[in-house]
Enzyme design. Structure first.
Site, short mmCIF file in Angstrom:
data_model
loop_
_atom_site.label_atom_id
_atom_site.label_comp_id
_atom_site.label_asym_id
_atom_site.label_seq_id
_atom_site.Cartn_x
_atom_site.Cartn_y
_atom_site.Cartn_z
CG PHE A 141 -1.83 1.25 1.30
CD1 PHE A 141 -2.97 1.34 0.43
CD2 PHE A 141 -1.56 2.50 1.87
CE1 PHE A 141 -3.81 2.54 0.19
CE2 PHE A 141 -2.38 3.56 1.67
CZ PHE A 141 -3.39 3.53 1.02
CG ASP A 226 6.02 3.91 1.40
OD1 ASP A 226 5.87 4.65 2.43
OD2 ASP A 226 5.05 3.70 0.76
CE LYS A 255 -0.09 7.31 6.24
NZ LYS A 255 -1.32 8.09 5.93
#
Length: 400
Positions: A141, A226, A255
């Site tokens: 994801f 990531d 984030k």
């Protein structure tokens, strides 16, 4: 009269249904706690998918935002502002890299990483024009743009959004032999999550990440990590890669970098990688804006002390012990790294969604994924007593 039901109805009436949120309507928050429009408090065990690593309204981050709001919020990258250099320099130092390219969202960071890797492949590795390929893992994801969903193996994320972008090879996550076999003369990068969050906090097999690092080095391929969810203290180290002493060629960050206040993402790499970009080849109007940099710099300074990494590691062990104590009592598997956990509920007992709804009724907020799995990612400011409380509520849900 309770305000929640009408607020939920209005949200459903006027919003595209791209999410299926729990029916809780938050109006304020502080630390690890949320309060809804009817005054009920909830322990936040999701932390905005790790965007709130430092909790809600961390005083230092709020102060930095307020001070910057009174001075300057946006210039575009047509000019340089007085917060930009500090942010880039201090984040580069935290990552051990030469350069930083600030963006806004995690998906933008991933797209940036893809573009940089392809350009590096053509200019430095001398891949034939139009042939650059990037290896990714199944269960990934990395975001929801059209390019990123082109290499997703989640049908909900991918189906009906084609035609799909070429240039990606998908291999099984954790299968080093398959990854090595997929590398060829056109491979420019391997793009991986060190821990697959959306998949249910899936940890890599021991030795996998070092093996990926060796393969990339030996075959002149970039290793892109990531760390948008897994990085910045979440797993008990600054980066999830740190647990196995692995240093990727490129970090993708987001984030928590915005402190739960503004969207901030970044790509960090050395000059021989990020240096392939030239003016006009990539950018963002809001990327690296003054407000984002002011908050992001304060985030980096909080991490530079090591306090939050230590808290995550120590409290994560308490979380692990509590969750593992529920194995056989409704849980069939537990995966924990720092303050990040994926727990698999016996599907004969209930779904993950049902478990989250029942936790909500008991004042704890979490998120389900993939059937009977729930994810726990509380803010790193959570206390040991609050962890015990969350585990106790999960135990009560499992007991019926």
């Amino acid at each position: 009269m309770l305000r929640t039901p009408s607020a939920v109805r209005d949200a459903e009436r006027y919003t595209a249904h791209n999410y299926h949120p729990l029916p809780v309507v938050v109006s304020s928050a502080e630390g690890a706690w949320l309060t809804d429009v009817d005054g009920r408090r909830y322990l936040d065990c999701l932390a905005g998918y790790s965007a709130l690593n430092f909790g809600h309204r961390h005083p230092a981050l709020i102060r930095a935002a307020h001070e910057q709001l009174d001075r300057l919020t946006l210039t575009s990258r047509a000019f340089i502002h007085d917060q930009f250099a500090d942010f880039c320099r201090e984040l580069a130092a935290l990552c051990g890299k030469d350069l930083v390219l600030p963006m806004n969202t995690g998906a933008e960071a991933v797209e940036t990483g893809i573009k940089v890797a392809r350009k590096w492949g053509y200019q430095v590795k001398k891949v034939a024009p139009g042939q650059a390929n990037i290896i990714v893992a199944d269960g990934n994801f990395h975001g929801r743009t059209t390019t990123i969903v082109s290499f997703s193996t989640d049908d909900d994320a991918r189906a009906d959004f084609g035609p799909y972008t070429p240039g990606f090879t998908v291999v099984p996550y954790g299968d080093l032999a398959a990854l090595e076999a997929a590398i060829d003369e056109n491979t420019v990068a391997v793009l991986l999550e060190p821990i697959q969050g959306e998949q249910g906090v899936v940890l890599p097999p021991e030795g996998y990440l070092p093996g990926v690092r060796r393969a990339c080095t030996d075959r002149n391929v970039l290793f892109i990590a990531d760390e948008i969810q897994s990085g910045l203290g979440r797993t008990g180290r600054t980066f999830a890669c740190d647990h196995e002493g692995v240093v990727p060629d490129m970090y993708l960050l987001g984030k928590a970098l915005g402190g739960g206040i503004v969207p901030v993402s970044a790509v960090a790499a050395d000059a021989d990688v990020l240096g392939v970009l030239r003016p006009g080849q990539h950018g963002s109007t809001f990327g690296g804006n003054p407000l984002a940099c002011a908050v992001g710099t304060e985030v980096v300074r909080l991490l530079a002390t090591g306090e939050f990494q230590r808290r995550s590691a120590e409290l994560g062990e308490r979380l692990r012990a509590g969750l593992e104590g529920l194995l056989g009592s409704g849980l069939v598997a537990v995966r924990v790294r720092g303050l990040w956990a994926g727990v698999d509920i016996d599907p004969a007992l209930m779904t993950g969604r049902q478990a989250c709804e029942r936790l909500m009724d008991r004042g704890v907020l979490a998120k389900d994924t993939h059937g009977s799995t729930i994810r726990l990612a509380p803010p790193l400011v959570i206390t040991s007593d609050e962890i015990d409380h969350a585990v106790a509520q999960l135990a009560a849900v499992l007991a019926g």
